[in-house]
Design an enzyme around this catalytic site. Structure first.
Site, PDB file in Angstrom:
ATOM      1  N   ASP A  88       0.855  -1.202   0.000  1.00  0.00           N
ATOM      2  CA  ASP A  88       0.000   0.000   0.000  1.00  0.00           C
ATOM      3  C   ASP A  88       0.885   1.244   0.000  1.00  0.00           C
ATOM      4  O   ASP A  88       1.871   1.324   0.729  1.00  0.00           O
ATOM      5  CB  ASP A  88      -0.934  -0.003   1.216  1.00  0.00           C
ATOM      6  CG  ASP A  88      -2.067   0.996   1.056  1.00  0.00           C
ATOM      7  OD1 ASP A  88      -3.218   0.553   0.879  1.00  0.00           O
ATOM      8  OD2 ASP A  88      -1.804   2.222   1.085  1.00  0.00           O
ATOM      9  N   ILE A  89       0.504   2.213  -0.809  1.00  0.00           N
ATOM     10  CA  ILE A  89       1.292   3.436  -0.953  1.00  0.00           C
ATOM     11  C   ILE A  89       1.234   4.304   0.315  1.00  0.00           C
ATOM     12  O   ILE A  89       2.090   5.172   0.513  1.00  0.00           O
ATOM     13  CB  ILE A  89       0.787   4.223  -2.189  1.00  0.00           C
ATOM     14  CG1 ILE A  89       1.870   5.132  -2.743  1.00  0.00           C
ATOM     15  CG2 ILE A  89      -0.478   4.987  -1.894  1.00  0.00           C
ATOM     16  CD1 ILE A  89       1.545   5.691  -4.117  1.00  0.00           C
TER      17      ILE A  89
ATOM     18  N   ASN B  19     -12.836  -2.688   3.044  1.00  0.00           N
ATOM     19  CA  ASN B  19     -13.743  -1.548   3.079  1.00  0.00           C
ATOM     20  C   ASN B  19     -14.776  -1.750   1.973  1.00  0.00           C
ATOM     21  O   ASN B  19     -14.414  -2.048   0.830  1.00  0.00           O
ATOM     22  CB  ASN B  19     -12.967  -0.248   2.872  1.00  0.00           C
ATOM     23  CG  ASN B  19     -12.015   0.037   4.016  1.00  0.00           C
ATOM     24  OD1 ASN B  19     -12.307  -0.285   5.161  1.00  0.00           O
ATOM     25  ND2 ASN B  19     -10.884   0.638   3.723  1.00  0.00           N
TER      26      ASN B  19
ATOM     27  N   HIS C  22     -10.407  -5.388  -3.032  1.00  0.00           N
ATOM     28  CA  HIS C  22      -9.053  -5.632  -2.507  1.00  0.00           C
ATOM     29  C   HIS C  22      -9.147  -5.839  -1.008  1.00  0.00           C
ATOM     30  O   HIS C  22      -9.949  -5.190  -0.335  1.00  0.00           O
ATOM     31  CB  HIS C  22      -8.120  -4.462  -2.826  1.00  0.00           C
ATOM     32  CG  HIS C  22      -8.655  -3.142  -2.389  1.00  0.00           C
ATOM     33  ND1 HIS C  22      -9.620  -2.470  -3.115  1.00  0.00           N
ATOM     34  CD2 HIS C  22      -8.398  -2.393  -1.297  1.00  0.00           C
ATOM     35  CE1 HIS C  22      -9.929  -1.353  -2.476  1.00  0.00           C
ATOM     36  NE2 HIS C  22      -9.208  -1.280  -1.366  1.00  0.00           N
TER      37      HIS C  22
ATOM     38  N   HIS D 185      -7.139  -5.458   2.518  1.00  0.00           N
ATOM     39  CA  HIS D 185      -5.994  -4.876   3.210  1.00  0.00           C
ATOM     40  C   HIS D 185      -5.458  -5.915   4.180  1.00  0.00           C
ATOM     41  O   HIS D 185      -6.188  -6.365   5.077  1.00  0.00           O
ATOM     42  CB  HIS D 185      -6.412  -3.659   4.031  1.00  0.00           C
ATOM     43  CG  HIS D 185      -6.897  -2.494   3.234  1.00  0.00           C
ATOM     44  ND1 HIS D 185      -6.138  -1.372   3.005  1.00  0.00           N
ATOM     45  CD2 HIS D 185      -8.091  -2.267   2.630  1.00  0.00           C
ATOM     46  CE1 HIS D 185      -6.825  -0.500   2.295  1.00  0.00           C
ATOM     47  NE2 HIS D 185      -8.026  -1.016   2.054  1.00  0.00           N
TER      48      HIS D 185
HETATM   49  P1  AMP Z   1      -9.755   1.557   0.033  1.00  0.00           P
HETATM   50  O1  AMP Z   1      -9.801   2.950   0.627  1.00  0.00           O
HETATM   51  O2  AMP Z   1     -10.160   0.470   0.959  1.00  0.00           O
HETATM   52  O3  AMP Z   1     -10.484   1.520  -1.297  1.00  0.00           O
HETATM   53  O4  AMP Z   1      -8.220   1.275  -0.234  1.00  0.00           O
HETATM   54  C1  AMP Z   1      -7.516   1.792  -1.326  1.00  0.00           C
HETATM   55  C2  AMP Z   1      -6.065   1.708  -0.935  1.00  0.00           C
HETATM   56  O5  AMP Z   1      -5.298   1.820  -2.123  1.00  0.00           O
HETATM   57  C3  AMP Z   1      -5.589   2.818   0.002  1.00  0.00           C
HETATM   58  O6  AMP Z   1      -5.076   2.241   1.208  1.00  0.00           O
HETATM   59  C4  AMP Z   1      -4.517   3.535  -0.797  1.00  0.00           C
HETATM   60  O7  AMP Z   1      -3.425   3.952   0.008  1.00  0.00           O
HETATM   61  C5  AMP Z   1      -4.106   2.471  -1.798  1.00  0.00           C
HETATM   62  N1  AMP Z   1      -3.552   2.975  -3.046  1.00  0.00           N
HETATM   63  C6  AMP Z   1      -4.081   3.918  -3.865  1.00  0.00           C
HETATM   64  N2  AMP Z   1      -3.288   4.116  -4.933  1.00  0.00           N
HETATM   65  C7  AMP Z   1      -2.235   3.271  -4.792  1.00  0.00           C
HETATM   66  C8  AMP Z   1      -1.067   2.988  -5.557  1.00  0.00           C
HETATM   67  N3  AMP Z   1      -0.809   3.644  -6.720  1.00  0.00           N
HETATM   68  N4  AMP Z   1      -0.208   2.069  -5.103  1.00  0.00           N
HETATM   69  C9  AMP Z   1      -0.438   1.402  -3.942  1.00  0.00           C
HETATM   70  N5  AMP Z   1      -1.525   1.611  -3.175  1.00  0.00           N
HETATM   71  C10 AMP Z   1      -2.413   2.546  -3.579  1.00  0.00           C
END
Ligand code: AMP
Length: 115
Positions: free
Chosen positions: A31-32, A87, A100, A102
């Site tokens: 995760d970024i 989520n 996805h 987490h």
């Molecule tokens: P959600 O809020 O449950 O939809 O999770 C989306 C997740 O994707 C968040 O934790 C973000 O930090 C992660 N995310 C968004 N863009 C990227 C990316 N380019 N690379 C890695 N993680 C990302």
């Protein structure tokens, strides 16, 4: 055909991403914006399921594969214990509508279950 999601674009090499595990139907990225020492997203390669409820209804075997990959990532990085969060819906904090999981692991004892 819907627009590729950010996760599909990472899988296709169109934008950078740190792929830490991959099977025929599932991949995992760091995760970024990590919320724990280990924060990995486990994602089906198909983007046809928006959230875990759709995935469970449409392909429960694929959902089980996500859990297997999550377990494997946690075994490799944090002794095998982990928290798994989906989520589901914007009101619950979902921002990417490509299902996805987490995987949070390592140093979790100070964190609330629902923060
Ligand atoms: P959600 O809020 O449950 O939809 O999770 C989306 C997740 O994707 C968040 O934790 C973000 O930090 C992660 N995310 C968004 N863009 C990227 C990316 N380019 N690379 C890695 N993680 C990302």
């Amino acid at each position: 055909m819907s627009e590729p999601t950010v996760f599909t674009r990472i899988l296709n090499g169109e934008i950078p991403g740190d792929i830490v595990a991959e099977t025929d139907r599932v991949f995992a990225i760091t995760d970024i914006n990590p919320q724990a020492r280990v924060h990995v997203l486990v994602i089906p390669k198909t983007q046809e399921y928006r959230d875990v409820a759709e995935l469970a209804a449409g392909d429960p075997t694929l959902l089980a594969e996500l859990v297997e990959v999550a377990k494997s990532v946690a075994a490799d990085t944090a002794g095998g214990e982990f928290r798994l969060i989906f989520n589901t819906g914007a009101g619950a904090g979902q921002t990417v509508f490509h299902v996805h999981a987490h995987v949070l692991a390592g140093d979790l004892e100070e964190k609330s279950l629902i923060d």
